[in-house]
Motif scaffolding. Structure first.
Motif, PDB file in Angstrom:
ATOM      1  N   LEU A 198    -105.712 -51.544  28.205  1.00 47.33           N
ATOM      2  CA  LEU A 198    -105.978 -50.526  27.194  1.00 47.33           C
ATOM      3  C   LEU A 198    -105.422 -50.966  25.831  1.00 47.33           C
ATOM      4  CD1 LEU A 198    -107.347 -47.786  27.085  1.00 47.33           C
ATOM      5  CD2 LEU A 198    -105.164 -46.713  27.570  1.00 47.33           C
ATOM      6  N   ALA A 199    -104.290 -51.651  25.865  1.00 40.26           N
ATOM      7  CA  ALA A 199    -103.708 -52.168  24.612  1.00 40.26           C
ATOM      8  C   ALA A 199    -104.673 -53.155  23.963  1.00 40.26           C
ATOM      9  CB  ALA A 199    -102.360 -52.828  24.897  1.00 40.26           C
ATOM     10  N   LEU A 200    -105.288 -53.998  24.782  1.00 38.23           N
ATOM     11  CA  LEU A 200    -106.245 -54.977  24.254  1.00 38.23           C
ATOM     12  C   LEU A 200    -107.466 -54.264  23.660  1.00 38.23           C
ATOM     13  CD1 LEU A 200    -107.320 -58.338  25.636  1.00 38.23           C
ATOM     14  CD2 LEU A 200    -109.105 -56.685  25.206  1.00 38.23           C
ATOM     15  N   LEU A 201    -107.973 -53.293  24.404  1.00 36.13           N
ATOM     16  CA  LEU A 201    -109.154 -52.547  23.949  1.00 36.13           C
ATOM     17  C   LEU A 201    -108.860 -51.855  22.615  1.00 36.13           C
ATOM     18  CD1 LEU A 201    -111.985 -51.320  24.465  1.00 36.13           C
ATOM     19  CD2 LEU A 201    -110.877 -49.508  25.755  1.00 36.13           C
ATOM     20  N   MET A 202    -107.712 -51.210  22.564  1.00 38.24           N
ATOM     21  CA  MET A 202    -107.324 -50.447  21.375  1.00 38.24           C
ATOM     22  C   MET A 202    -107.207 -51.342  20.150  1.00 38.24           C
ATOM     23  SD  MET A 202    -106.904 -47.389  20.954  1.00 38.24           S
ATOM     24  CE  MET A 202    -107.773 -47.749  19.478  1.00 38.24           C
ATOM     25  N   ASN A 203    -106.564 -52.479  20.359  1.00 34.21           N
ATOM     26  CA  ASN A 203    -106.365 -53.430  19.280  1.00 34.21           C
ATOM     27  C   ASN A 203    -107.710 -53.924  18.739  1.00 34.21           C
ATOM     28  OD1 ASN A 203    -106.075 -56.427  18.442  1.00 34.21           O
ATOM     29  ND2 ASN A 203    -104.001 -55.624  18.317  1.00 34.21           N
ATOM     30  N   ALA A 204    -108.609 -54.264  19.641  1.00 30.56           N
ATOM     31  CA  ALA A 204    -109.912 -54.789  19.231  1.00 30.56           C
ATOM     32  C   ALA A 204    -110.734 -53.709  18.524  1.00 30.56           C
ATOM     33  CB  ALA A 204    -110.663 -55.313  20.449  1.00 30.56           C
ATOM     34  N   VAL A 205    -110.664 -52.480  19.030  1.00 25.29           N
ATOM     35  CA  VAL A 205    -111.409 -51.373  18.413  1.00 25.29           C
ATOM     36  C   VAL A 205    -110.911 -51.160  16.985  1.00 25.29           C
ATOM     37  CG1 VAL A 205    -111.686 -48.855  18.473  1.00 25.29           C
ATOM     38  CG2 VAL A 205    -112.020 -50.185  20.549  1.00 25.29           C
ATOM     39  N   LYS A 206    -109.599 -51.161  16.797  1.00 19.81           N
ATOM     40  CA  LYS A 206    -109.055 -50.910  15.459  1.00 19.81           C
ATOM     41  C   LYS A 206    -109.406 -52.037  14.494  1.00 19.81           C
ATOM     42  CE  LYS A 206    -105.503 -47.728  16.674  1.00 19.81           C
ATOM     43  NZ  LYS A 206    -104.163 -47.292  16.808  1.00 19.81           N
ATOM     44  N   LYS A 207    -109.332 -53.271  14.964  1.00 20.99           N
ATOM     45  CA  LYS A 207    -109.616 -54.393  14.059  1.00 20.99           C
ATOM     46  C   LYS A 207    -111.098 -54.443  13.690  1.00 20.99           C
ATOM     47  CE  LYS A 207    -105.689 -57.262  15.285  1.00 20.99           C
ATOM     48  NZ  LYS A 207    -105.203 -58.301  16.229  1.00 20.99           N
ATOM     49  N   GLY A 208    -111.958 -54.229  14.671  1.00 21.63           N
ATOM     50  CA  GLY A 208    -113.394 -54.228  14.389  1.00 21.63           C
ATOM     51  C   GLY A 208    -113.763 -53.087  13.468  1.00 21.63           C
ATOM     52  N   GLY A 209    -113.189 -51.912  13.729  1.00 26.63           N
ATOM     53  CA  GLY A 209    -113.488 -50.731  12.927  1.00 26.63           C
ATOM     54  C   GLY A 209    -112.965 -50.849  11.509  1.00 26.63           C
ATOM     55  N   ALA A 210    -111.771 -51.419  11.378  1.00 25.61           N
ATOM     56  CA  ALA A 210    -111.153 -51.517  10.045  1.00 25.61           C
ATOM     57  C   ALA A 210    -111.965 -52.422   9.121  1.00 25.61           C
ATOM     58  CB  ALA A 210    -109.726 -52.029  10.177  1.00 25.61           C
ATOM     59  N   MET A 211    -112.589 -53.441   9.706  1.00 24.19           N
ATOM     60  CA  MET A 211    -113.438 -54.339   8.902  1.00 24.19           C
ATOM     61  C   MET A 211    -114.731 -53.648   8.475  1.00 24.19           C
ATOM     62  SD  MET A 211    -112.971 -57.457   7.961  1.00 24.19           S
ATOM     63  CE  MET A 211    -114.528 -58.330   8.070  1.00 24.19           C
ATOM     64  N   ALA A 212    -115.172 -52.689   9.290  1.00 20.02           N
ATOM     65  CA  ALA A 212    -116.500 -52.113   9.088  1.00 20.02           C
ATOM     66  C   ALA A 212    -116.528 -50.979   8.080  1.00 20.02           C
ATOM     67  CB  ALA A 212    -117.051 -51.613  10.422  1.00 20.02           C
ATOM     68  N   SER A 213    -115.389 -50.339   7.882  1.00 19.55           N
ATOM     69  CA  SER A 213    -115.386 -49.167   7.013  1.00 19.55           C
ATOM     70  C   SER A 213    -114.106 -49.145   6.196  1.00 19.55           C
ATOM     71  CB  SER A 213    -115.488 -47.892   7.858  1.00 19.55           C
ATOM     72  OG  SER A 213    -115.165 -46.763   7.074  1.00 19.55           O
ATOM     73  N   GLY A 214    -114.245 -48.772   4.952  1.00 20.20           N
ATOM     74  CA  GLY A 214    -113.067 -48.611   4.095  1.00 20.20           C
ATOM     75  C   GLY A 214    -112.459 -47.226   4.243  1.00 20.20           C
ATOM     76  N   ASN A 215    -113.035 -46.432   5.125  1.00 20.91           N
ATOM     77  CA  ASN A 215    -112.609 -45.033   5.251  1.00 20.91           C
ATOM     78  C   ASN A 215    -112.191 -44.686   6.671  1.00 20.91           C
ATOM     79  OD1 ASN A 215    -113.458 -44.243   2.511  1.00 20.91           O
ATOM     80  ND2 ASN A 215    -115.477 -44.758   3.303  1.00 20.91           N
ATOM     81  N   ILE A 216    -111.499 -45.593   7.317  1.00 23.31           N
ATOM     82  CA  ILE A 216    -111.059 -45.293   8.687  1.00 23.31           C
ATOM     83  C   ILE A 216    -109.957 -44.245   8.629  1.00 23.31           C
ATOM     84  CG2 ILE A 216    -109.929 -46.222  10.746  1.00 23.31           C
ATOM     85  CD1 ILE A 216    -112.741 -47.219  10.442  1.00 23.31           C
ATOM     86  N   GLY A 217    -110.039 -43.263   9.491  1.00 21.81           N
ATOM     87  CA  GLY A 217    -109.011 -42.220   9.493  1.00 21.81           C
ATOM     88  C   GLY A 217    -109.057 -41.421  10.765  1.00 21.81           C
ATOM     89  N   GLY A 218    -108.610 -40.176  10.667  1.00 21.70           N
ATOM     90  CA  GLY A 218    -108.590 -39.314  11.843  1.00 21.70           C
ATOM     91  C   GLY A 218    -107.604 -39.832  12.870  1.00 21.70           C
ATOM     92  N   LEU A 219    -108.023 -39.829  14.089  1.00 20.98           N
ATOM     93  CA  LEU A 219    -107.159 -40.285  15.178  1.00 20.98           C
ATOM     94  C   LEU A 219    -107.334 -41.783  15.406  1.00 20.98           C
ATOM     95  CD1 LEU A 219    -107.967 -37.287  17.492  1.00 20.98           C
ATOM     96  CD2 LEU A 219    -105.738 -37.756  16.521  1.00 20.98           C
ATOM     97  N   SER A 220    -108.590 -42.219  15.395  1.00 18.31           N
ATOM     98  CA  SER A 220    -108.917 -43.623  15.597  1.00 18.31           C
ATOM     99  C   SER A 220    -108.091 -44.258  16.710  1.00 18.31           C
ATOM    100  CB  SER A 220    -108.809 -44.403  14.282  1.00 18.31           C
ATOM    101  OG  SER A 220    -109.872 -44.021  13.438  1.00 18.31           O
ATOM    102  N   GLY A 221    -108.104 -43.644  17.826  1.00 14.94           N
ATOM    103  CA  GLY A 221    -107.477 -44.215  19.017  1.00 14.94           C
ATOM    104  C   GLY A 221    -108.535 -44.376  20.084  1.00 14.94           C
ATOM    105  N   THR A 222    -108.132 -44.266  21.315  1.00 17.34           N
ATOM    106  CA  THR A 222    -109.108 -44.231  22.390  1.00 17.34           C
ATOM    107  C   THR A 222    -108.791 -43.010  23.232  1.00 17.34           C
ATOM    108  OG1 THR A 222    -109.560 -46.575  22.497  1.00 17.34           O
ATOM    109  CG2 THR A 222    -109.805 -45.368  24.524  1.00 17.34           C
TER     110      THR A 222
END
Lengths: 452, 93
Positions: free
Chosen positions: A307-331
């Motif tokens: 889950l740590a791996l999944l979470m890390n990858a989701v955050k890094k991919g998402g952070a590159m895709a949008s300048g407006n990441i917010g909310g909970l942004s977890g899993t």
């Protein structure tokens, strides 16, 4: 600009085969300027504000949904924390009337949930906030569309144990007053609650927000699962990179849809929340993603790392895709809406203790767990206090959505139906921390609160 | 007039008349086809993608969606229509 058949097919099949959707388009609406000394005028102002924004939101969502072929599953409204706007109307009946007003407005605008019936009590409680908590069992059991929250702690304030100690009793009463204990599914208690979270039950329109903001919650565990299934070989770096690229694409679609909807609504675009959120649909399961990594059942030793791996990858991919990441942004790993999580609990692979450990790496907390209906209040308070301490110490949001399943014992199933699905009742540790919790007061903030 | 382009994705088993059916439907709606590609994918599906300009279309996006869905059903194919912006966002930085 041209695209290959493979690129077009990839996007098209994410939607048609892998359940990619916009899980939540949540419009945050300020209600502070609706306040009036005359309670009837105040109610009318609130009703009209919600209906006006709700109807526009639905229309904008339909237009954008058609244009891109991406379903926007839930259209919701989040409002200024209700305890705040009720400060000059501290009366139990008025709290119930306000809840009915919001519920009716949601129904008339065809909005499935209105979030924000809550309070920020991380350090102390005003009369209004205390009254809101007292009114919650009636509010949650007598309405169908109101979502409630409390923020009971933060990195800088510590954890308000006095507020936590009210919750076991409040949840029991809510469960007892609602059909199938379902009222509790619309209440979440947080620490470090984000003010722009688009996901229910915890969405509210924070006091730092403007008059209105559109926040988007994307989804897509099915898309991530599909891409992992096609990449069974390769080490963890390869796995992480594969997920990152996919989440990048998913998030880009959320960013596009959010911007276009905000444009149509002529309001500011808030944030994209990149949380992976499961649904009851087959294959749309976060547990399913973990299991295709090579884990027999979620909860097995090794699951926390996965889950740590999944979470890390989701955050890094998402952070590159949008300048407006917010909310909970977890899993999200709710036990009710995710078929894989339900299986894992039922076969004994996953219990509350391991679930708590998983939330240390993924946020968002213990979500939609059911415990036996006769669980003592102080044990529920202990479960909440433990989970929220993880958030305080690790500088992140954690929350708890826990349901005392009235009349049910561990191992039985509580059926909600629809979006919420079903939830297995989990065994709790019967030993007590009653004397410790009974001390009350506040858990001091961690040393990181002294950064100033 | 400025172009407004959508991708039409046709997915299913290969058969005769797919291009003819879809393109004649588009012609009837005054929609211009800009580009066509087709491929058998590694998972065995036949996939055809059409880039079409709907700027002068006689129908709305919703009607186009419904019309193509009907056309697809008659051929036992799945047809999706999506504005090209989503492909730009997802596949190009």
């Amino acid at each position: 600009m041209t695209f290959t058949v493979e690129e077009v097919y990839e996007t098209a099949s994410m939607i048609s085969e892998q359940n990619l959707d916009i899980r939540a388009a949540t419009l945050g609406v300020n209600l502070k300027d609706c306040i009036d000394n005359d309670f009837e005028i105040f109610r009318k102002n609130v009703y009209e504000r919600i209906v006006f924004h709700g109807r526009r939101l639905i229309r904008a969502a339909e237009t954008v949904e058609r244009k891109y072929g991406v379903p926007i599953v839930n259209k919701r409204i989040a409002v200024t924390p209700v305890s705040l706007i009720m400060e000059t109307h501290v009366d139990r009946e008025k709290f119930l009337d306000m809840a009915r007003t919001l519920d009716q407005a949601a129904m008339d605008a065809d909005i499935d949930f209105v979030g924000g019936f809550g309070a920020m009590v991380q350090k102390g409680m005003t009369r209004s906030e205390r009254m809101l908590i007292d009114a919650l069992p009636d509010v949650l059991s007598q309405t169908g569309r109101i979502c409630a929250f409390l923020n009971v702690g933060s990195n800088v304030s510590g954890l308000n144990l006095d507020a936590v100690n009210l919750l076991g009793g409040m949840l029991h009463e809510t469960a007892a007053k609602s059909r199938d204990s379902v009222g509790c599914s619309r209440f979440v208690v947080f620490v470090n609650a984000p003010e722009d979270n688009p996901f229910m039950a915890g969405a509210f329109h924070g006091v730092g927000e403007g008059d209105a903001a559109l926040n988007i919650g994307i989804s897509g565990p099915g898309v991530v699962k599909s891409v992992v299934e096609k990449n069974t070989a390769g080490d963890l770096t390869h796995l992480s990179e594969t997920i990152k690229k996919t989440v990048f694409k998913i998030t880009r679609s959320g960013e596009l849809i959010g911007r276009e909807m905000a444009g149509l609504l002529e309001i500011g675009f808030g944030i994209v929340d990149i949380s992976l959120a499961s649904t009851t649909a087959a294959g749309d399961s976060v547990a399913g993603v973990i299991e295709v990594f090579g884990i027999e059942k979620v909860g097995a030793h090794g699951s926390t790392m996965a889950l740590a791996l999944l979470m890390n990858a989701v955050k890094k991919g998402g952070a590159m895709a949008s300048g407006n990441i917010g909310g909970l942004s977890g899993t999200f790993i709710p036990v009710s809406e995710d078929a894989g999580m339900i299986d894992a609990v039922q076969c004994g692979a996953l219990g509350i203790d391991k679930l708590e450990a998983l939330t240390a790496v993924c946020s968002v907390g213990l979500d939609m767990i059911a415990v036996p209906g006769d669980t003592p209040y102080h044990i529920i308070n202990g479960i909440i206090a433990d989970e929220l301490s993880i958030g305080i110490v690790n500088n992140k949001t954690t929350g708890v959505r826990i349901i005392p399943a009235i009349g049910k014992q561990a191992g039985e199933i509580l059926e909600f139906g629809g979006l919420l699905g079903r939830v297995p009742v989990m065994k709790v540790n019967p030993y007590s921390a009653k004397a410790f919790l009974g001390r009350g007061g506040r858990l001091p903030a961690p040393v990181t609160s002294l950064r100033n | 007039m400025e172009r407004e382009q959508v991708f039409i994705t046709v997915i299913g088993m290969d058969r005769k008349g797919i291009v003819a059916s879809v393109s004649s439907y588009l012609y009837e709606q005054n929609i211009n086809i800009v580009d066509i590609n087709q491929r058998i994918m590694t998972d065995g599906y036949f996939v055809m993608t059409m880039l079409a300009d709907i700027a002068e279309a006689d129908i709305s996006m919703e009607q186009l969606h419904n019309g193509l869905e009907e056309t697809g059903k008659r051929m036992n194919m799945k047809i999706q229509v999506q504005h090209e912006n989503i492909f730009k966002m997802m596949h190009r930085i």
